[in-house]
Design an enzyme around this catalytic site. Structure first.
Site, short mmCIF file in Angstrom:
data_model
loop_
_atom_site.label_atom_id
_atom_site.label_comp_id
_atom_site.label_asym_id
_atom_site.label_seq_id
_atom_site.Cartn_x
_atom_site.Cartn_y
_atom_site.Cartn_z
N HIS A 3 -0.45 -0.22 -10.09
CA HIS A 3 -1.22 -1.08 -9.36
C HIS A 3 -0.88 -2.33 -9.29
CE1 HIS A 3 -3.24 -0.12 -5.21
NE2 HIS A 3 -3.18 -1.72 -5.68
N GLU A 50 -2.89 7.61 -6.57
CA GLU A 50 -2.61 7.40 -7.92
C GLU A 50 -3.48 7.67 -8.59
OE1 GLU A 50 -2.92 3.20 -6.77
OE2 GLU A 50 -1.64 2.74 -5.63
N ARG A 82 0.80 -1.07 0.32
CA ARG A 82 -0.33 0.46 0.17
C ARG A 82 0.75 1.23 0.21
NH1 ARG A 82 -5.44 0.11 -1.36
NH2 ARG A 82 -6.20 -1.62 -0.66
#
Length: 343
Positions: free
Chosen positions: A309, A290, A261
């Site tokens: 990701h 992000e 994370r």
């Protein structure tokens, strides 16, 4: 019982329906379908500034319409806000096919008497394999070498001693977090011949030693490891866990990998740490923002490997996610205790 399969373009409605049909007692269940736009459209918060739904796809209105008559919903990304629960009082269960129900307002679900479950471990294998791949890519400069060759430059100078990478065999690798993903990573690293240190206050030291890894405190892990890989959950206690002070404790030239994370890591000191050689390389799949902005300092920093990701993006993850949630629906339908309750 009517079920809404609110899938998307990863955990597709068809996968959810097939998993439901395979579950004992659900072969003939009435299923409606909804396809949400993720990942072709980014997820984000839904329901306004006060909403607890922080990562979801689609709109409240779209979901409310699709839920007509549904007692159960299986989904990865649908936005279950307080407004949705208020609009559909017949709803009794939401099975979320991801590692945490961040698309559900849990207090609102509880007030509405709706059981919520989730799918821990669905992407553990995928994320673990990806982390190993990121380690190797950073340690051996594979993306940089590929980019140079594609640009027409044969970088034979990468064979110079000072440019050479490091091997996993014989290396000390520290894992921050030793849950389902960390355990798989450790097993693979040991097969490579690495010595594995773990820092996780929730892991029994004797269990860790039985796995062939050495439990240590975080600061010791940072000072001893040539590679540090993050695998902890993001909680108030772990937010910013690896900050400037802890980066300064790392071995000069160490490789840092974050596929867990973005919030675990303070990104501000990283460009300077790379330029000075405090960090030898950095591999990231997750970020504090992000997607990162176009002027993000790490775009121009040396020895950085970045991916958008993707650690959990395997077809097997999608199938496991559907199977775990379908099993929860089966337990609900049979009046059994849920295996993975969130509220």
């Amino acid at each position: 019982m009517r079920v809404l399969a609110a899938g998307d373009h990863f955990v597709r409605p068809g996968l959810i329906i097939a998993a439901l049909r395979d579950e004992p007692g659900l072969a003939d269940v009435d299923v409606a379908e909804l396809t949400l736009p993720w990942p072709h459209e980014p997820f984000g918060p839904v329901g306004g500034p006060e909403s607890r739904v922080i990562e979801a796809s689609g709109t409240e209105e779209q979901l409310i319409e699709a839920l007509a008559g549904a007692e159960v919903c299986v989904t990865q990304m649908a936005p279950f806000t307080a407004g949705v629960f208020a609009a559909r009082p017949e709803l009794r269960m939401v099975a979320v096919s991801r590692g945490g129900p961040v698309n559900v307002d849990l207090p609102a679900a509880t007030r509405a008497g709706v059981a919520v479950s989730f799918a821990p471990g669905r992407n553990a294998t995928a994320a673990a394999e990806f982390a190993i791949g990121m380690m190797l890519a950073a340690m051996r400069r594979i993306p940089t070498a590929d980019a140079e060759l594609r640009a027409g430059r044969w970088r034979g100078d990468f064979y110079a001693y000072e440019e050479g990478g490091i091997e996993l065999d014989g290396a000390t690798v520290g894992l921050v977090g030793y849950g389902a993903i960390g355990r798989i990573v450790a097993r693979v690293l040991r097969a490579f011949g690495a010595q594995v240190l773990i820092a996780d206050p929730y892991t029994d030291p004797e269990t860790a030693r039985a796995d062939g890894v050495e439990p240590v405190e975080l600061d010791e892990l940072l000072t001893r490891s040539s590679v540090v890989s993050l695998h902890a959950r993001l909680t108030p206690e772990t937010k910013g866990l690896i900050d400037a002070g802890r980066i300064a404790r790392m071995r000069p030239g160490a490789v840092l990998v974050n596929t867990a994370r973005g919030g675990l890591l303070d990104y501000a000191p990283l460009p300077e740490a790379l330029r000075t050689g405090r960090l030898g390389a950095l591999a990231l799949d997750v970020y504090d923002l992000e997607p990162p902005p176009a002027d993000w300092p790490l775009h121009s920093a040396p020895n950085v490997v970045t991916t958008p990701h993707l650690a959990g993006a395997t077809r097997q993850t999608a199938h496991r996610a559907a199977a775990i949630t379908a099993a929860e629906v089966g337990r609900y339908a049979r009046g059994e205790k849920l295996a993975h309750p969130a509220n």
